[in-house]
Write a protein that holds these residues in place. Structure first.
Motif, PDB file in Angstrom:
ATOM      1  N   PRO A  26      -7.812   9.948  21.921  1.00  0.00           N
ATOM      2  CA  PRO A  26      -8.138  10.275  23.304  1.00  0.00           C
ATOM      3  C   PRO A  26      -6.921  10.267  24.226  1.00  0.00           C
ATOM      4  O   PRO A  26      -6.930  10.913  25.268  1.00  0.00           O
ATOM      5  N   GLU A  27      -5.882   9.511  23.889  1.00  0.00           N
ATOM      6  CA  GLU A  27      -4.710   9.418  24.734  1.00  0.00           C
ATOM      7  C   GLU A  27      -3.650  10.404  24.255  1.00  0.00           C
ATOM      8  O   GLU A  27      -3.030  10.216  23.207  1.00  0.00           O
ATOM      9  N   ILE A  28      -3.455  11.461  25.011  1.00  0.00           N
ATOM     10  CA  ILE A  28      -2.433  12.448  24.673  1.00  0.00           C
ATOM     11  C   ILE A  28      -1.271  12.268  25.635  1.00  0.00           C
ATOM     12  O   ILE A  28      -1.425  12.452  26.850  1.00  0.00           O
ATOM     13  N   PRO A  29      -0.098  11.906  25.143  1.00  0.00           N
ATOM     14  CA  PRO A  29       1.025  11.645  26.052  1.00  0.00           C
ATOM     15  C   PRO A  29       1.563  12.932  26.675  1.00  0.00           C
ATOM     16  O   PRO A  29       1.471  14.013  26.092  1.00  0.00           O
ATOM     17  N   ASP A  30       2.118  12.786  27.876  1.00  0.00           N
ATOM     18  CA  ASP A  30       2.768  13.908  28.526  1.00  0.00           C
ATOM     19  C   ASP A  30       4.109  14.206  27.857  1.00  0.00           C
ATOM     20  O   ASP A  30       4.743  13.335  27.255  1.00  0.00           O
ATOM     21  N   PHE A  31       4.537  15.462  27.980  1.00  0.00           N
ATOM     22  CA  PHE A  31       5.832  15.883  27.447  1.00  0.00           C
ATOM     23  C   PHE A  31       6.519  16.758  28.487  1.00  0.00           C
ATOM     24  O   PHE A  31       5.883  17.642  29.068  1.00  0.00           O
ATOM     25  N   PRO A  32       7.832  16.525  28.736  1.00  0.00           N
ATOM     26  CA  PRO A  32       8.673  15.487  28.141  1.00  0.00           C
ATOM     27  C   PRO A  32       8.510  14.151  28.860  1.00  0.00           C
ATOM     28  O   PRO A  32       7.834  14.078  29.885  1.00  0.00           O
ATOM     29  N   VAL A  33       9.144  13.130  28.317  1.00  0.00           N
ATOM     30  CA  VAL A  33       9.182  11.821  28.965  1.00  0.00           C
ATOM     31  C   VAL A  33      10.642  11.410  29.109  1.00  0.00           C
ATOM     32  O   VAL A  33      11.531  11.941  28.439  1.00  0.00           O
ATOM     33  N   ALA A  34      10.875  10.440  29.986  1.00  0.00           N
ATOM     34  CA  ALA A  34      12.240   9.980  30.252  1.00  0.00           C
ATOM     35  C   ALA A  34      12.749   9.116  29.104  1.00  0.00           C
ATOM     36  O   ALA A  34      11.969   8.449  28.402  1.00  0.00           O
ATOM     37  N   LEU A  43       1.602  19.364  28.075  1.00  0.00           N
ATOM     38  CA  LEU A  43       2.643  19.973  28.892  1.00  0.00           C
ATOM     39  C   LEU A  43       2.209  20.089  30.345  1.00  0.00           C
ATOM     40  O   LEU A  43       1.067  19.788  30.698  1.00  0.00           O
ATOM     41  N   TRP A  44       3.114  20.557  31.183  1.00  0.00           N
ATOM     42  CA  TRP A  44       2.901  20.704  32.628  1.00  0.00           C
ATOM     43  C   TRP A  44       1.662  21.524  32.975  1.00  0.00           C
ATOM     44  O   TRP A  44       1.033  21.297  34.004  1.00  0.00           O
ATOM     45  N   ASP A  45       1.297  22.489  32.110  1.00  0.00           N
ATOM     46  CA  ASP A  45       0.171  23.385  32.394  1.00  0.00           C
ATOM     47  C   ASP A  45      -1.132  22.914  31.773  1.00  0.00           C
ATOM     48  O   ASP A  45      -2.145  23.624  31.806  1.00  0.00           O
ATOM     49  N   GLY A  46      -1.130  21.706  31.196  1.00  0.00           N
ATOM     50  CA  GLY A  46      -2.335  21.173  30.574  1.00  0.00           C
ATOM     51  C   GLY A  46      -2.508  21.553  29.122  1.00  0.00           C
ATOM     52  O   GLY A  46      -3.421  21.050  28.451  1.00  0.00           O
ATOM     53  N   SER A  47      -1.676  22.455  28.609  1.00  0.00           N
ATOM     54  CA  SER A  47      -1.775  22.834  27.196  1.00  0.00           C
ATOM     55  C   SER A  47      -1.341  21.664  26.315  1.00  0.00           C
ATOM     56  O   SER A  47      -0.570  20.791  26.741  1.00  0.00           O
ATOM     57  N   THR A  48      -1.821  21.666  25.076  1.00  0.00           N
ATOM     58  CA  THR A  48      -1.564  20.525  24.179  1.00  0.00           C
ATOM     59  C   THR A  48      -1.030  21.007  22.832  1.00  0.00           C
ATOM     60  O   THR A  48      -1.758  21.056  21.836  1.00  0.00           O
ATOM     61  N   PRO A  49       0.242  21.370  22.771  1.00  0.00           N
ATOM     62  CA  PRO A  49       0.834  21.752  21.490  1.00  0.00           C
ATOM     63  C   PRO A  49       1.030  20.538  20.596  1.00  0.00           C
ATOM     64  O   PRO A  49       0.910  19.392  21.031  1.00  0.00           O
ATOM     65  N   TRP A  50       1.362  20.829  19.344  1.00  0.00           N
ATOM     66  CA  TRP A  50       1.653  19.772  18.388  1.00  0.00           C
ATOM     67  C   TRP A  50       3.133  19.377  18.484  1.00  0.00           C
ATOM     68  O   TRP A  50       4.008  20.229  18.493  1.00  0.00           O
ATOM     69  N   LEU A  51       3.393  18.073  18.537  1.00  0.00           N
ATOM     70  CA  LEU A  51       4.758  17.538  18.509  1.00  0.00           C
ATOM     71  C   LEU A  51       5.059  17.092  17.082  1.00  0.00           C
ATOM     72  O   LEU A  51       4.338  16.268  16.509  1.00  0.00           O
TER      73      LEU A  51
END
Length: 403
Positions: free
Chosen positions: A7-15, A42-50
């Protein structure tokens, strides 16, 4: 698969962690160990794979089911303004990518690059002479790190160095993550018009340079004028921005590791210098937001399925610290390490075209600068050096030094 990452998807990028400008953010290191392929937002709400593991990155970068085409749905854009639209075959898939890339591989062949070493050595020596006779402290970026690759790529391409301020300012706008769409479009247009005019001149009066070779390809019907111009823009930006940032960033890192700097300073063995450069390329990473791709077919990786149309972020600064690939203290800078299998230049068909040139320049720079100015040191504290957290290409905005 949208729930596979939890459920927790981290934001990208991070500091990066405070006080750790050379290390990837700890959260990505933790993901590599616990969830090497996982979703980020990402900034636009999309969730690519890292993708954070070295072996997975190499597998995907070599997979023809993975696309670099930034126009495809699902491609993970890192800012609202995209970027790189004027960078020719860099954002193309085969067969068009291979067709265009083949036309410019010869100037970057290892033998031709090695023939340039004396010229690069003279450029570096002349700039060091200027440092030694000039005032101090001095900004090493402005006085050395940027002029070296700019002079080299200008000579190689056939671009007048007298225009360097123009193309440096516009190149910076193209790659700055915080640039507006208007700024980036204007900069791309400026560079396109500039290189297009230069290619036109080479058509009329060819010289012994890469732009003249591109002009000859136009005459032969292999390239259009627009394609030749786009290739010229790509080579000009990549040829000086990336190496300039690596020169400065590597110098800061070496100063923070005086025992490694001393090993490099004392050697005159080209093999030792080359090994040190490979380790610096592994340990540091100027493309600190990774490489963007999109799947064009379903791909099974790390026990998951990446579906067609899903974005991929290959975080190779984390892959280059993977203990499976570099088992001996991968978070430590060790210039005696055999790090030649790093992926700082990418992997597969899109591996960096100019890697031989970058390697040779860095070998000349690191061995010459610290040998000729053995007491070179920072003139300010590390916390006062402005790192490029705002750019797609990582480095430092300035580096005040003295000796």
């Amino acid at each position: 698969m949208s729930t596979a990452a939890g459920p927790e998807i981290p934001d990208f990028p991070v500091a990066r962690a405070p006080g750790c400008p050379f290390d990837p953010p700890p959260v990505w290191q933790a993901l590599r160990n616990n969830a090497p392929v996982s979703k980020v937002r990402l900034w636009d709400g999309s969730t690519p794979w890292l993708v954070t593991r070295y072996a997975d990155q190499r597998a995907l970068l070599a997979d023809p089911r993975v696309s670099v085409d930034s126009g495809r749905p699902g491609y993970p854009h890192l800012s609202p303004h995209g970027g790189g639209s004027n960078l020719g075959f860099l954002r193309m898939d085969d067969p068009e990518h291979s067709r265009l890339r083949r036309l410019v591989t010869a100037p970057f062949a290892v033998k031709r690059i090695e023939a340039m070493r004396p010229m690069v050595q003279k450029i570096v020596d002349d700039l060091v002479d200027g440092l030694l006779t000039g005032p101090k402290p001095v900004d090493l970026v402005e006085a050395f790190a940027l002029p070296v690759p700019t002079l080299v790529i200008s000579e190689l391409l056939g671009v007048p160095y007298s225009d360097h301020q123009f193309f440096q300012e516009n190149s910076t706008a193209v790659i700055r993550r915080t640039a507006t769409m208007e700024e980036r479009t204007a900069a791309g247009r400026n560079l396109g018009e500039y290189l297009g005019e230069l290619v036109g001149r080479k058509l009329a009066e060819p010289r012994d340079d890469v732009l003249s070779e591109l002009a000859a390809r136009i005459k032969a019907g292999d390239l259009t004028h627009r394609e030749a111009t786009q290739i010229g823009v790509l080579l000009l930006i990549a040829g000086h921005e990336t190496t300039a940032n690596m020169i400065a960033l590597g110098t800061v890192a070496l100063m923070e590791h005086p025992n490694q700097l001393e090993l490099l300073r004392r050697t005159d063995d080209p093999h030792v210098v080359a090994t040190a450069v490979e380790e610096l390329l592994r340990y540091l990473h100027i493309t600190h937001n990774g490489m963007q791709r999109v799947a064009v077919d379903d791909i099974d990786i790390a026990g998951l399925t990446v579906h067609a149309g899903e974005g991929l972020l290959m975080l190779n600064e984390v892959g280059n610290r993977d203990p499976e690939a570099f088992p001996e203290a991968p978070d430590t800078l060790d210039i005696t390490r055999d790090a030649r299998h790093h992926i700082a230049f990418g992997f597969g068909v899109h591996q960096c075209l100019g890697q031989s040139l970058a390697r040779m320049e860095l070998q000349v720079v690191y061995s010459t600068l610290h040998r000729r100015i053995p007491t070179l040191r920072r003139a300010v504290g590390l916390d006062r050096i402005p790192f490029k957290h705002d750019a797609f290409i990582y480095g430092v905005h300035e580096l005040p030094v003295t000796w």
